[in-house]
Design an enzyme around this catalytic site. Structure first.
Site, PDB file in Angstrom:
ATOM      1  N   GLU A 341      -9.479  45.484 -17.142  1.00  6.85           N
ATOM      2  CA  GLU A 341      -9.344  45.701 -15.707  1.00  6.85           C
ATOM      3  C   GLU A 341      -8.327  44.693 -15.192  1.00  6.85           C
ATOM      4  OE1 GLU A 341     -12.404  47.526 -12.507  1.00  6.85           O
ATOM      5  OE2 GLU A 341     -13.114  46.790 -14.406  1.00  6.85           O
ATOM      6  N   GLU A 610     -20.336  38.687 -11.881  1.00  5.14           N
ATOM      7  CA  GLU A 610     -20.205  39.940 -11.141  1.00  5.14           C
ATOM      8  C   GLU A 610     -21.567  40.423 -10.638  1.00  5.14           C
ATOM      9  OE1 GLU A 610     -18.742  43.140 -13.608  1.00  5.14           O
ATOM     10  OE2 GLU A 610     -18.014  44.205 -11.839  1.00  5.14           O
TER      11      GLU A 610
HETATM   12  C1  BGC Z   1     -14.414  45.851 -10.123  1.00  8.64           C
HETATM   13  C2  BGC Z   1     -14.930  45.436  -8.785  1.00  8.64           C
HETATM   14  C3  BGC Z   1     -14.299  46.394  -7.841  1.00  8.64           C
HETATM   15  C4  BGC Z   1     -14.957  47.693  -8.156  1.00  8.64           C
HETATM   16  C5  BGC Z   1     -14.755  48.803  -7.215  1.00  8.64           C
HETATM   17  C6  BGC Z   1     -15.024  47.162 -10.435  1.00  8.64           C
HETATM   18  O1  BGC Z   1     -14.813  47.633 -11.683  1.00  8.64           O
HETATM   19  O2  BGC Z   1     -14.582  44.898 -11.101  1.00  8.64           O
HETATM   20  O3  BGC Z   1     -15.086  44.159  -8.508  1.00  8.64           O
HETATM   21  O4  BGC Z   1     -14.272  46.063  -6.523  1.00  8.64           O
HETATM   22  O5  BGC Z   1     -14.728  48.097  -9.475  1.00  8.64           O
HETATM   23  O6  BGC Z   1     -15.937  49.090  -6.775  1.00  8.64           O
END
Ligand code: BGC
Length: 723
Positions: A341, A610
């Site tokens: 990501e 997270e």
């Molecule tokens: C991210 C988040 C992001 C989200 C969207 C995720 O995969 O790591 O922090 O805001 O996707 O909802």
């Protein structure tokens, strides 16, 4: 920029996965006055001149909205020049030719382009003459000893590989996208040495650096040609103490190095990792853990904020918050630095922006990223959910796209620099103009995609969400979340418009209509904590005290627990405190059990997670699917510690005037915050002493100080209250 006269070059017949090195040999026969190299590439590069690195920028040219903006770096190389010179530029895939992760369901059209370079060397001689060397077919190219490279791919290196140079070829690629460097450079910031090296129950050889970090590893060793060093990274160990890489998803977070003969050292050149642990999968004979260390990377920023308390766990949280910022301010504000990501998620960016702007001077960092946001904004006004955008990916919903209003406004508040809001005013209005074109209800933002209160914990007992994707979005009503953020963005546009001397009547009327429609629609349906928090924070409650009291009761009734996700959490403690429930805010901050900020600390975290329960009380993990241990959304709580617990609030943009109103709590013996503003240093600290509380406050400008219920207006100076 002279680079405009140069040609893009590529290696002949090279597949897009090849990591070439481009070479130019040149002579300087007369004394040089000044020499400047302008360079950029499609990918990321490392340039060396006569074997020495050019500049300190790691992962240059950084990540921008490449289809419109590609930064060019200018390096003064005067001191590196010899009579006979060899300039080498190694170009890896980087973010440009990235492979999008499978979950994005997109491919990057640039993925299949070859590595391309463009450069111009400007030589000024002492005798006043000049010479310009431009990339063209007189440059050479060879495969480098990096045999695989990518942001999500790690790096494979074969140090025995022979290079064979052939003429490069000129290729067509746009030059109007070239812009001078805008952002701060990513640089090596600190070195971390191994804390310990051990065998796991599975007999894996693991090094622990004691700190989850973003960067890479450096090793130095003697080896025989053909021996290998293979390293894998991990953020945490599993319940049994074994190496855990599941949460990297498709990111291959590894370094594979084939040794040459003799003494050698290496660190990855064209990628980075998020890790605390290294597993040594293969090593030359005699290799030991002290031959390796970790190097921390982040964008250049000056530290401006410090927090310290009498509680070691809280201090660890403050450290984790700082490290999550370091780990995620790497050229762009990312969600996480490790899995497939590492994108500039707009929601995460806006959620942490205030805290981030207190801890570091992030002006230049965000100037560049906001310019990319303007470049990426769709013609119809929608703002992508990640910036730089991913091809064909969907618009961000409320709370994410609203970064377009929230971030510039926050930066204006922290630094008092009007250009943040004037540069973004049109983009803000465009976003507002888009909403009625998609909303299903006039004066509200309904019927549209949103991440809701992402990762909230508020599903009613016994209620089973349809699937994991739904469960991630929390129970708050999408339409409420969207409409609340809509109102907030309108109110920011009104404030900005007034400052810029614009007519904002239309927006003032719109805001009134939104408030009425919002209250009529949702006023008696404020179920979740986040629904109440947003209603309060965005000024949408008819009787705010009633809503705040209901929020406080709800937190108490569910066992003094927060249930908020990404959008509710940043405002939760602020709203409790604003309406007389600061004791509850403190209880939430100091809570050591799940869910709470000190829970992850109790589990040994060194960055912010997270999920509130990335590691569950029984030691098992949240799903591999989405389990970052370095995510700064919940680190936003630092702005409550600065702003409420220590009570430092701006009364004018940039802290040109301030209010200091600390909110001590005796469960904590002492707390202090230091904030270097553009007007000078603010300090606010309090400490429980024998007969009460001692406050030490320092302000660089006129201030209102509120302690013991009394408000005093003071000038610049240091003040002590209490014993
Ligand atoms: C991210 C988040 C992001 C989200 C969207 C995720 O995969 O790591 O922090 O805001 O996707 O909802």
């Amino acid at each position: 920029m002279i680079i405009q006269h140069a040609s893009w070059i590529r290696m002949k017949n090279a597949a897009s996965t090849v990591v070439p090195v481009f070479r130019k040999a040149f002579r300087c026969l007369r004394p040089i006055q000044k020499a400047v190299l302008e360079v950029t590439c499609a990918g990321v590069y490392e340039a060396t001149l006569n074997g020495g690195r050019v500049g300190e920028f790691i992962l240059a040219p950084g990540w921008t909205e490449y289809s419109k903006r590609l930064q060019v770096q200018s390096y003064d190389i005067t001191r590196q020049l010899l009579e006979d010179n060899v300039l080498d530029v190694c170009v890896g895939n980087g973010w440009f030719r990235r492979t999008n992760a499978p979950w994005t369901r997109t491919s990057n059209p640039d993925e299949f382009l070859p590595a391309m370079l463009i450069a111009a060397l400007h030589l000024e001689y002492v005798d006043g003459s000049e010479e310009v060397i431009l990339t063209d077919e007189t440059w050479q190219a060879s495969e480098s000893y990096i045999t695989l490279s990518g942001i999500f791919l790690g790096e494979d290196v074969d140090a025995t590989k022979q290079r064979s140079f052939e003429a490069a070829e000129v290729t067509e690629y746009p030059k109007q996208i070239l812009i001078p460097q805008e952002g701060p450079e990513v640089r090596e910031q600190e070195v971390i040495y191994p804390r310990k090296s051990f065998r796991t129950p599975k007999n894996e050889w693991v090094i622990d650096f004691g700190q989850n970090l973003t960067g890479y590893m450096l090793f130095e060793m003697d080896a025989h040609a053909g021996e290998r060093l293979s390293l894998s990274t991990a953020e945490v160990l599993d319940r049994d103490g074994n190496f855990y890489t599941g949460n990297y998803r498709s990111a291959r977070s590894q370094l594979h190095y084939v040794c040459r003969e003799g003494h050698q050292s290496y660190k990855p050149k064209l990628t980075f990792f998020g890790f605390r642990y290294l597993r040594i999968d293969e090593a030359p004979e005699g290799f030991s853990a002290d031959q390796i260390h970790a190097i921390v990377l982040h964008s250049e920023m000056t530290r401006t904020g410090w927090l310290e308390s009498s509680d070691p766990m809280l201090n660890q949280l403050f450290s984790n918050i700082l490290w999550s910022q370091k780990g995620n301010y790497l050229d762009i504000p990312t969600d996480c630095p490790q899995r497939d990501e590492r994108y500039g998620w707009t929601g995460d960016g806006q959620i942490f922006c205030r805290a981030g702007s207190y801890q570091y001077d992030i002006r230049q960092f965000f100037k560049k990223w906001l310019a990319d946001m303007r470049a990426a904004q769709h013609e119809n006004g929608w703002v992508p959910e990640v910036i730089p955008s991913l091809t064909a990916y969907q618009p961000g919903g409320a709370g994410w796209s609203d970064a377009v209003t929230i971030i510039p406004w926050q930066l204006y508040e922290t630094y008092g620099d009007v250009s943040f809001i004037s540069d973004m005013y049109d983009a803000m209005k465009k976003w507002l103009a888009y909403i009625p074109t998609v909303s299903t209800t006039p004066d509200l933002f309904t019927g549209c995609w949103t991440y809701g209160d992402w990762l909230a914990l508020d599903w009613p007992e016994g209620y089973v969400p349809a699937n994991i994707e739904v469960s991630k979005r929390g129970y708050s009503k999408d339409d409420l979340v969207c409409s609340a953020f809509y109102a907030n963005s309108v109110s920011i546009v009104i404030k900005v418009g007034r400052i810029l001397g614009q007519d904002v009547k239309e927006y003032e009327e719109l805001l009134e209509r939104i408030k009425t429609a919002y209250w009529n629609r949702f006023g008696d349906q404020l179920q979740t904590q986040t629904e109440k928090v947003l209603t309060l924070h965005f000024g949408l409650a008819k009787d705010p005290q009633l809503v705040a009291d209901a929020l406080a009761k709800q937190v108490r009734d569910c066992g003094m627990k927060l249930q908020t996700g990404l959008v509710g959490t940043p405002y939760l403690l602020h709203e409790l405190s604003r309406y007389g429930h600061v004791d509850i805010a403190w209880s939430l901050l100091l809570r050591k059990e799940y869910p709470g900020w000190l829970y992850s600390v109790s589990k040994g975290a060194t960055t912010v997670w997270e999920h509130w329960d990335g590691i569950k009380p029984d030691g098992t993990f949240w799903d591999d699917d989405m389990n970052s241990y370095n995510h700064y959304a919940y680190a936003s709580v630092a702005d409550w510690v600065f702003g409420v617990a220590c009570g430092i609030k701006p009364l004018a943009p940039g802290f040109a005037r301030v209010r200091i109103e600390p909110h001590p709590d005796e469960r904590l013996g002492s707390l202090s915050a230091t904030l270097d503003t553009v007007h000078g240093r603010i300090r606010s600290s309090w400490k429980y002493v024998e007969h009460g509380i001692r406050y030490e406050i320092e302000v660089p400008v006129e201030a209102e100080i509120v302690v013991g219920g009394e408000c005093r207006t003071v000038g610049k100076g240091k003040y002590v209250f209490g014993e």
